[in-house]
Design a protein around this motif. Structure first.
Motif, short mmCIF file in Angstrom:
data_model
loop_
_atom_site.label_atom_id
_atom_site.label_comp_id
_atom_site.label_asym_id
_atom_site.label_seq_id
_atom_site.Cartn_x
_atom_site.Cartn_y
_atom_site.Cartn_z
N LYS A 114 -7.45 1.26 3.14
CA LYS A 114 -6.71 0.23 3.88
C LYS A 114 -6.09 -0.83 2.98
N ARG A 115 -6.21 -0.68 1.69
CA ARG A 115 -5.68 -1.73 0.81
C ARG A 115 -4.74 -1.11 -0.24
N HIS A 171 -4.02 0.45 -3.44
CA HIS A 171 -4.94 1.13 -4.36
C HIS A 171 -4.16 1.91 -5.41
N ASP A 176 -14.61 -2.96 -1.93
CA ASP A 176 -13.60 -3.15 -0.88
C ASP A 176 -14.00 -4.28 0.07
N SER A 203 -8.51 -8.53 1.09
CA SER A 203 -7.95 -7.25 1.56
C SER A 203 -6.55 -6.98 1.02
N THR A 204 -5.88 -8.02 0.51
CA THR A 204 -4.53 -7.82 -0.02
C THR A 204 -4.53 -7.55 -1.53
N ARG A 255 0.85 -1.18 0.00
CA ARG A 255 0.00 0.00 0.00
C ARG A 255 0.89 1.24 0.00
#
Ligand code: 1CP
Length: 356
Positions: free
Chosen positions: A327-328, A330, A289, A294-295, A31
Motif C-alpha cells: 500500500k505504499r 516501494h 510498514d 504511509s507516504t 506508488r
C-alpha cells in the motif's frame, strides 16, 4: 540566439530526454505496481563481464578513477537485466582519499587507509578534492548512454560509516576504534565528522550537476552505536547532509540506508527527513510498514542469501516483501549488497518474478 552546444547546461552535459522513470517517480512519493527494482552492488563481482574488465585494468580502485571503465561497469547490469536504476560505480572510501588518506585494497582482505586517524586528527593530511573529478565524468558518460526510463543514482557513505574506516585504517567488526574515539574525545571526533560532511556534500552536489537524479547515503555501520551515540553520530550528520543537499540542490531525492538499526528506524526516518528509506534484511517488513509514515517510500529488503539460494525460498521471500509494502511507495531491492557467488540466472529470475 542558438550557438553550438546550446542544448548543454553549464557543465557541458546534455539534459536527459523527458521520460517516465518509475524509480524516480516512486522516490517522489508515487506508488507503482510492479515496484521498480535495482540491487545494491549490482555492478560488481557476481558479473563475469565485470571480472573480465577488472582483470584487464588491474584492480578495483583503478576502475573507479577510469571514467570509460567505470561507466561501462555501471551500464553492465542495465544492459543485462534492465534494472530501473543505475548506480554509479565508485566506492564510499574515495572521500577519505580526497581528505588526504592513502587508500588501497589488500587482496582477499579489504580496504586499508593510512595513516589511521586513531586520534581523529586530520591536520597532518592534505585534502585534494580534485581527485574526484574523473567520477563526475563517469556520471556524464553513463547518463548519455542510459535508457530513458532508467534513473541515475549517485551515492556516498554516511559520515559515521566513513569515519569507522578512517579511524581504524581498515574495516572492523565492531567499529570499536571509532566508537572509543567518539567517547574519549567527542570534540575531535566531531571535527572529523564535520570534515566528512563538508567533503560529502560537495561530492554529491557535483554528482547531481553531472546528471545524477537521486542519491543514496550508505550508513552500513549505523547499527553499532548505543542510542545516544546513534543520535549524535548517525542521525545528526545524516540530517545535516540532507539539509545541505536540499538547500544547495533542491528536488533531488535522498535515500537513507541505515543498515542494522532495528527499532531505531522510526527515529532515523523522522529526524533525518530523508525522502526514502532503505531497510536491511533483518527487519520485519510488516513492522517497518506499520512504524513508518504511509507516504514514505521504502526500499528493500530481500536477504542477499535468499537470492543466492534461489528456488521456493526466494519466491516466498519476494512475495512476503511485496505483500508487506502493497500500500505504499516501494522500491524492490536487497537488504544489503548482492553476494559475489550469486548466480546471474537468479537475478534474471528475480526480475521476471517482480515484473510478471
Ligand atoms: O572488485 C573488487 O574486488 C572490489 C569490490 C568492490 C566493489 C564492486 C568494493 C570494495 N566496492 C565496490 C563498489 C561499490 N561499493 C559500490 C558501487 C556500485 C554498486 O552498488 O554496484 C557501492 C555503492 C559501494 C559502497 C560501499 N563500499 C559500502 C557501503 C555499502 C555496503 O556494502 O555496506 C562500503 C562499506 C564500502 C567499502 C568497501 N568497498 C569495497 C570493500 C571490500 C569494502 C569493505 C567492506 C567491509 O568493510 O566489509
Amino acid at each position: 540566439m542558438h550557438s553550438v552546444g546550446s542544448d548543454r547546461d553549464q557543465n557541458g552535459s546534455k539534459p536527459r530526454p523527458e521520460a517516465d522513470r518509475p524509480l524516480l517517480a516512486v522516490l517522489r512519493g508515487e506508488r507503482r505496481d510492479p515496484p521498480p527494482i535495482w540491487l545494491m552492488r549490482q555492478a560488481g563481482r557476481y558479473l563475469p563481464e565485470y571480472r573480465a574488465l577488472r582483470a584487464e585494468k588491474g584492480g578495483f580502485l583503478a576502475l573507479c578513477y577510469d571514467p570509460v571503465a567505470a561507466a561501462e561497469i555501471t551500464l553492465q547490469p542495465i544492459r543485462r537485466f534492465g534494472f530501473d536504476g543505475a548506480i554509479l560505480f565508485s566506492d564510499i572510501l574515495v572521500i577519505p582519499q580526497a581528505l588526504g588518506q592513502d587508500l588501497w585494497f589488500e587482496t582477499g582482505e579489504g580496504p586499508r587507509l593510512a595513516p589511521p586517524l586513531l586520534d581523529g586528527d586530520l591536520s597532518g593530511l592534505i585534502a585534494d578534492a580534485t581527485i574526484l573529478t574523473p567520477i563526475y565524468e563517469t556520471v556524464r558518460r553513463v547518463v548519455q548512454a542510459l535508457p530513458a526510463e532508467t534513473t541515475m543514482l549517485g551515492f556516498a557513505g554516511s559520515p559515521w560509516t566513513v569515519a569507522t574506516y578512517m579511524v581504524a585504517g581498515q574495516g572492523s567488526k565492531d567499529h570499536s576504534a571509532a566508537r572509543s574515539l567518539a567517547y574519549r574525545d567527542p570534540v575531535a571526533f566531531q571535527r572529523l565528522i564535520d570534515a566528512i560532511i563538508a567533503a560529502t556534500a560537495d561530492y554529491l552536489c557535483h554528482q547531481i550537476d553531472a546528471g545524477v537524479e537521486a542519491v543514496q547515503l550508505f550508513d552500513s555501520w549505523a547499527g553499532s552505536l548505543a542510542p545516544a551515540e546513534f543520535r549524535r553520530w548517525v542521525v545528526a550528520p545524516n540530517r545535516r547532509l540532507v539539509e545541505e543537499l536540499r538547500s544547495r540542490r533542491p528536488g533531488t531525492p535522498i535515500i537513507g540506508f541505515p543498515k542494522g538499526i532495528g527499532e531505531k528506524l522510526p527515529i532515523y526516518a523522522r529526524e533525518t527527513a530523508v525522502d526514502a528509506i532503505g531497510i536491511d534484511e533483518t527487519m520485519d517488513p510488516v513492522w517497518a510498514d506499520e512504524m513508518l509514515p504511509s507516504t514514505l517510500p521504502v526500499q528493500g529488503n530481500l536477504d542477499p542469501l535468499a537470492l543466492l539460494a534461489g528456488g521456493d525460498g526466494l519466491s516466498g521471500a519476494v512475495g512476503a516483501i511485496r505483500a508487506a509494502f502493497a500500500k505504499r511507495p516501494h522500491i524492490f531491492n536487497l537488504g544489503h549488497g548482492i553476494l559475489q557467488q550469486t548466480p546471474v540466472s537468479h537475478v534474471a529470475q528475480l526480475l521476471a518474478m517482480i515484473r510478471a
